[in-house]
Design an enzyme around this catalytic site. Structure first.
Site, PDB file in Angstrom:
ATOM      1  CE  LYS A 199      -1.790   2.733   2.903  1.00  0.00           C
ATOM      2  NZ  LYS A 199      -1.613   4.000   2.142  1.00  0.00           N
ATOM      3  CD  GLU A 274      12.935   3.649   8.323  1.00  0.00           C
ATOM      4  OE1 GLU A 274      12.898   4.661   9.063  1.00  0.00           O
ATOM      5  OE2 GLU A 274      12.976   3.689   7.086  1.00  0.00           O
ATOM      6  CB  CYS A 309      12.976   8.492   9.081  1.00  0.00           C
ATOM      7  SG  CYS A 309      13.847   7.504   7.870  1.00  0.00           S
TER       8      CYS A 309
HETATM    9  P1  NAI Z   1       1.738   8.132   8.507  1.00  0.00           P
HETATM   10  O1  NAI Z   1       2.495   7.272   9.442  1.00  0.00           O
HETATM   11  O2  NAI Z   1       0.317   8.451   8.829  1.00  0.00           O
HETATM   12  O3  NAI Z   1       1.727   7.455   7.030  1.00  0.00           O
HETATM   13  C1  NAI Z   1       2.660   6.506   6.557  1.00  0.00           C
HETATM   14  C2  NAI Z   1       1.915   5.366   5.868  1.00  0.00           C
HETATM   15  O4  NAI Z   1       1.058   4.738   6.803  1.00  0.00           O
HETATM   16  C3  NAI Z   1       1.002   5.812   4.719  1.00  0.00           C
HETATM   17  O5  NAI Z   1       1.001   4.823   3.714  1.00  0.00           O
HETATM   18  C4  NAI Z   1      -0.358   5.865   5.381  1.00  0.00           C
HETATM   19  O6  NAI Z   1      -1.414   5.706   4.468  1.00  0.00           O
HETATM   20  C5  NAI Z   1      -0.276   4.696   6.324  1.00  0.00           C
HETATM   21  N1  NAI Z   1      -1.194   4.768   7.470  1.00  0.00           N
HETATM   22  C6  NAI Z   1      -1.668   5.867   8.111  1.00  0.00           C
HETATM   23  N2  NAI Z   1      -2.501   5.516   9.107  1.00  0.00           N
HETATM   24  C7  NAI Z   1      -2.551   4.164   9.108  1.00  0.00           C
HETATM   25  C8  NAI Z   1      -3.238   3.199   9.901  1.00  0.00           C
HETATM   26  N3  NAI Z   1      -4.068   3.570  10.905  1.00  0.00           N
HETATM   27  N4  NAI Z   1      -3.060   1.888   9.627  1.00  0.00           N
HETATM   28  C9  NAI Z   1      -2.243   1.500   8.634  1.00  0.00           C
HETATM   29  N5  NAI Z   1      -1.584   2.359   7.841  1.00  0.00           N
HETATM   30  C10 NAI Z   1      -1.724   3.675   8.075  1.00  0.00           C
HETATM   31  O7  NAI Z   1       2.560   9.443   8.303  1.00  0.00           O
HETATM   32  P2  NAI Z   1       2.028  10.872   7.780  1.00  0.00           P
HETATM   33  O8  NAI Z   1       0.716  11.181   8.424  1.00  0.00           O
HETATM   34  O9  NAI Z   1       2.073  10.865   6.317  1.00  0.00           O
HETATM   35  O10 NAI Z   1       3.143  11.831   8.350  1.00  0.00           O
HETATM   36  C11 NAI Z   1       3.117  12.198   9.716  1.00  0.00           C
HETATM   37  C12 NAI Z   1       4.478  12.228  10.319  1.00  0.00           C
HETATM   38  O11 NAI Z   1       5.029  10.919  10.286  1.00  0.00           O
HETATM   39  C13 NAI Z   1       5.516  13.058   9.589  1.00  0.00           C
HETATM   40  O12 NAI Z   1       5.435  14.403   9.958  1.00  0.00           O
HETATM   41  C14 NAI Z   1       6.779  12.422  10.049  1.00  0.00           C
HETATM   42  O13 NAI Z   1       7.120  12.922  11.314  1.00  0.00           O
HETATM   43  C15 NAI Z   1       6.435  10.961  10.176  1.00  0.00           C
HETATM   44  N6  NAI Z   1       6.844  10.178   8.991  1.00  0.00           N
HETATM   45  C16 NAI Z   1       7.972   9.416   9.084  1.00  0.00           C
HETATM   46  C17 NAI Z   1       8.430   8.745   7.984  1.00  0.00           C
HETATM   47  C18 NAI Z   1       9.648   7.907   8.030  1.00  0.00           C
HETATM   48  O14 NAI Z   1      10.332   7.772   7.026  1.00  0.00           O
HETATM   49  N7  NAI Z   1       9.976   7.281   9.143  1.00  0.00           N
HETATM   50  C19 NAI Z   1       7.760   8.839   6.681  1.00  0.00           C
HETATM   51  C20 NAI Z   1       6.551   9.615   6.706  1.00  0.00           C
HETATM   52  C21 NAI Z   1       6.140  10.268   7.829  1.00  0.00           C
END
Ligand code: NAI
Ligand code: MG
Length: 502
Positions: A199, A274, A309
């Site tokens: 996804k 991660e 990250c």
């Molecule tokens: P997020 O963690 O909500 O999204 C990442 C992935 O998880 C996306 O594919 C999203 O559709 C999915 N997702 C969201 N809610 C979910 C759920 N309840 N169950 C399963 N999958 C789910 O991150 P978001 O909202 O895009 O960004 C928020 C913050 O997260 C950013 O400001 C940053 O701090 C952090 N982040 C960290 C990343 C990393 O590389 N470690 C990458 C993206 C965001």
């Protein structure tokens, strides 16, 4: 914004791909969502709708998991030799490279990053990852084990281990490196013979969908990789909770990482995570080349607009060179050209979404209201698109949100230190543990600090060096398990012990 030299016109193949009605890949077929719904993906440089994409939800996830299960149990994938599997993954790398320009442009459209960066980093790193993992397909080995069972005296045994695929894997990825994160996840899953439901992030589904076409072209059998775009709360949550998924691999926020763990508890599926970071980057005054420490520290935070990250978001500088280093990083920030990723001189594009723009601006306001000072930046850039100025904050303290929480934008907090022991304590004073940087000429000191830092990666006199062979992942709340290297293969295999008398 600097005046544009020449706007790169996207290739025809790219504009025609973007303008399609995007479907999802289930069991080798491109299909609409069961609900018929679509969702928009936006161009972050303009805020305009870029494309409409099939909106996957529980029913689509169910269908995709069923296809992946069937491909795992009954399809040709299990019968292919390891060499054939490796060759298909290698072919995928070749195809990716042949279409490098198209993928780079798609990434720039959907994510906003500078095209010149996508060309040299995102796409080549993804191709390289697939090649590295293709090589592993023929090298997944078990052991022979001399056993000495005390209650069967005199009996000898042949005992050995097999490494077998975990089964059906759900993979949920973020938007900061959309193609590369797909590669990090798919490469090891395929090398070890699993089947997948992927996804992509709702903000950036396009390169994953195009990659789906190449996966078919590479001869990876139907149902082995299924790609279901959709929102996290619906499609993502359904995948994480699905009772017939054997493992879920997630990259994203720590908050959602916790939800994944809870959702996975239902069938106790394996989990790898991660997550976020708040990585310390430490500059000592004895560094050989202060200029390279300064430019390295600037790119540690400003690369990919801080949406990494592992971003070096807490810059610790030894007191005697604090002003010099801060001034140097500010100079670097002042020369960063902000603009559309398609403009050749752009160094920094927009953040990925309105949500991220709001999030980063809220952090800036919070820091400034608590007494932090922006030596440069501190606010949004322009009124159109999701741009934020590269920002250096000083006068912070350890309790401020801007020092404790992941901002995920081009914002660094610069903090002076005097004593090395105190520095290590401060650097480790975070719930995260993803990465760290140390800049010093004293290699003994560097290695000692590297051993004391609770972080999955430590860069000494460099930053943001990635390779498919180098494991990456987090201590503490930055995650479970490692991506890349041979370490990741353990997370995609089960060990079976086989024992027989002889
Ligand atoms: P997020 O963690 O909500 O999204 C990442 C992935 O998880 C996306 O594919 C999203 O559709 C999915 N997702 C969201 N809610 C979910 C759920 N309840 N169950 C399963 N999958 C789910 O991150 P978001 O909202 O895009 O960004 C928020 C913050 O997260 C950013 O400001 C940053 O701090 C952090 N982040 C960290 C990343 C990393 O590389 N470690 C990458 C993206 C965001
Ligand atoms: Mg979210």
């Amino acid at each position: 914004m600097a005046t544009a030299l020449k706007f790169v016109t996207p290739e025809d193949s790219v504009t025609s791909f973007v303008s399609r009605k995007h479907k999802m890949l289930i069991n080798g077929k491109w299909v609409a969502a069961a609900s018929g719904k679509t969702f928009p993906t936006y161009n972050p440089a303009t805020g305009e709708v870029l494309a409409e994409v099939a909106e996957g939800d529980r029913e689509d996830i169910n269908r995709a998991v069923e296809a992946a299960r069937n491909a795992f149990e009954n399809g040709p994938w299990r019968k292919m030799t390891a060499s054939e599997r490796g060759r298909a993954i290698w072919k995928l790398a070749d195809l990716l490279e042949e279409n490098l320009e198209e993928f780079a442009e798609l990434e720039t459209f959907d994510n906003g990053k500078p095209l010149k960066v996508a060309r040299v980093a995102d796409v080549p790193l993804a191709a390289d990852l697939f090649r590295y993992m293709a090589g592993w397909a023929t090298k997944i080995e078990g052991n022979t084990i001399p056993i000495s069972v005390p209650y069967t005296p005199g009996q000898r045994y042949l005992a050995y281990t097999l490494r077998e695929p975990v089964g059906v894997v759900g993979q949920i990825i973020p938007w900061n490196f959309p193609l590369l994160m797909a590669a990090w996840k798919l490469g090891p899953a395929l090398a070890t013979g699993n089947t997948v439901v992927l996804k992509p992030a709702e903000q950036t589904p396009l390169t994953a969908l195009r990659l789906g076409e190449l996966i078919q072209e590479a001869g990876i059998p139907d149902g082995v990789v299924n790609i279901v775009p959709g929102y996290g709360e619906t499609a993502g949550a359904a995948l994480a909770a699905h009772p017939d998924v054997d493992k879920v691999a997630f990259t994203g926020s720590t908050e959602v990482g916790r939800l994944i763990v809870q959702a996975a508890a239902g069938n106790l599926k394996k989990v790898s995570l991660e997550l976020g970071g708040k990585s310390p980057n430490v500059v000592f005054s004895d560094v050989d080349d202060l200029d390279s420490a300064i430019s390295g520290s600037a790119s540690a935070i400003f690369f990919n607009h801080g949406q990494c990250c592992c971003a070096g978001s807490r810059l610790y500088v030894e007191e005697k060179v604090f002003d010099k280093v801060v001034d140097g990083v500010v100079q670097h920030a002042s020369k960063i050209n902000i603009g559309s990723g398609f403009e050749p001189e752009t160094d920094m594009g927009p953040l990925v979404s309105q949500e991220q723009l709001n999030r980063v601006c809220n952090y800036l306001e919070s820091g400034l209201s608590e007494g932090a000072k922006a030596v440069i930046g501190g606010s949004r850039h322009g009124e159109k698109g999701y741009f934020v100025k590269p920002t250096v904050l000083v006068n912070t303290n350890e309790n401020m949100k801007v020092v404790q929480e992941e901002i995920f934008g081009p914002v660094v907090t610069a903090i002076p230190f005097r004593d090395t022991n105190e520095l290590v304590k401060k650097a480790n004073n975070t719930s995260y543990g993803l990465a760290a940087g140390v800049w010093t000429r004293d290699i003994q000191k560097a290695n000692r600090i590297a051993s004391e830092l609770r972080a999955g990666t430590v860069w000494i006199n460099c930053y943001n060096i990635f390779d498919a062979a180098l494991p990456f992942g987090g201590y503490k709340q930055s995650g479970w398990g490692r991506e890349m290297g041979h370490e990741v293969l353990e997370q995609y295999t089960e060990v079976k012990a086989v024992c027989t008398p002889m």
